[in-house]
Design an enzyme around this catalytic site. Sequence first.
Site: not given
Ligand code: FES
Lengths: 422, 185
Positions: B150
Amino acid sequence: MTTPLHRYRIVQWIDYRLPIFSWTNEHLVEYPAPRNLNYWWNFGSLAGIMLVVQIVTGVILAMHYMPHVDYAFNSTEHIMRNVEWGWMMRYLHANGASMFFVVVYIHIFRGFYYGSYKSPREILWWMGVVILFLMMGSSFLGYVLPWGQMSFWAATVITNLISAVPWIGETLVQWLWGGFSIDNPTLNRFYSLHYLLPFLICGVAFIHLWALHHRKSNNPLGIEVKSPRDTIPFSPYYTVKDLVGLGVMFFVLAIFVFYLPNFLGETINYIKADPLVTPPHIVPEWYFLPYYAILRAVPDKLGGVIAMVASIAILFALPWLDTGKVRSARFRPIYKQFFWIFLADCFVLGWVGANPPEGSFILIGRITTIYYFAHFLIILPLIGKFERTRPLPESIHQAVLAKKGGGAAPDSPPQPSAAGNP
Amino acid sequence: MADTAPESEQASPQGEETRRDFLILAAGGMGAIATIAVVWPLIETMNPSADVLALASTEVDISAIEVGQAITVKWRGKPVFIRHRTQEEIDEARAVPLDELSHVESDEERVKKAEWLIMIGVCTHLGCIPLGNKLGDPVGLFGGWFCPCHGSHYDTSGRIRQGPAPDNLPIPEYEFLDDTLVKIG
Ligand code: FES
Ligand code: HEM
């Protein structure tokens, strides 16, 4: 209650001790159903059939599957390659899960459109929401079992959601894992629970049906049954109608199982789980995409988790959030339009969930998430207050017969026996 | 039923407390305690078992790791990053003003020896493994690690600088047994 079968002495003998014949007759044969049910009323029984399909194929898979980190992946491939018809069982089970969700989502939106959640069917509706939660649980757990890369990393990301719980989050996750990461103890318990949950679903579905048969079905007009003239017996009319839907559903399922068996899956799940390598793109199964979009729309970890759970839990409150007195969208011109906008909103959320959270997807995800909640918390309460609904028909049979062009209602209900004589 | 029976059977004028009320309350209370006593061990069985807890430490020889290189070792089923940092990386980490950090930790707090950064390689967002240990991996906007799941960016001290992750990459318990041997856990 006597049934045609009661002419046999053995049936009488059994029924006197265990009233299974009268019971079946009461609930599946003579059971009075509104005479105007359309094909959207197929999806409840279709969901029941899919549950049976999942349990039957699942029990067979369980005879060959081994829930151990060293064997799980290979035993799934063993099912695919060595076990006779094993490939079909697995493809039926994997695609069956998707079919189950298609059917249940249509079933739920049928409820939205025709106001089936309104009094006196609130508890019936709640049991449905509980089933939805349990289904999501079982399919999440099942997806971990083949122990591919996506199994492992989807399980990692989803179980880590729990670590967002303040204070005890970390302890809770380790309790769930049975260790410090997803490992053999996790796979083992997930298998146990994956086996268990479908049977809990059976139990809740029974309560769901109990409530249904107590207050009877809603119908496309959304008005209550008032006299026997408004109903027809379940058999043969709706058994046959359900069978038509069943044929169509199995046809669609067969297309996927035999021609597109991996269309809905992720290729990377054919690589064995590696706890040290995260795949570049982690996406959940399609039926979780809208919730995944809601999770990511909130820029805060805990907030995202709360929003995601709330997006389904809010359905419990729906019977009170929708303040309209009229059930069916047919007589609710404003609500009808917002129904379609809401449906579109859910599709957009799914599309956003399938894409990486970058650029305009972030903005679209946030707008559609806000709209999702606004639909329940603002739009529905307001429509109920201000909408001018169209006049409701006097009764089901009058509406049906008027539409058929007759106008004059017959004085006696259609006789079940008449169905036999063309 | 419970509220109709007493009237006919026992004289209980105007909601006075009776022996029966007391017995119902006591029986109910005991029932609740018994239920908790039964459910408790059931829940406890799901905790990490003794053998899992016993596997809690591992020793690593770090003599072969060149300056600028990093390795990943498995500890408690999780990756641990061991990075032999260059002087620039150390300087960069130490030059960051603390008020720019969302999870405030100085680089000095995060290491025992400045050139060795040892931390758990699990993104504090939802548990993916950040990239940046292998040559050619993306290292993110701050020269350390990048989590592709993410989009979380970590700096050369493993501190979260941008993205949804709430915390810095955690530091496990470890000690240098001698110059080339580290015990993790
Ligand atoms: S940014 Fe969501 S798990 Fe690493
Ligand atoms: C609510 C009903 C059920 C749903 C929604 C469901 C869903 C799933 C899903 C999505 C998978 C992963 C499919 C894959 O990609 O391979 C799976 C696997 C599995 N399920 Fe189920 N399942 C259900 C019921 C059951 C039952 C009742 C059993 C056992 C009695 C069972 C046994 C298994 C086994 C052994 C696997 C691993 C083999 C495989 O991956 O194909 N399932 N399930």
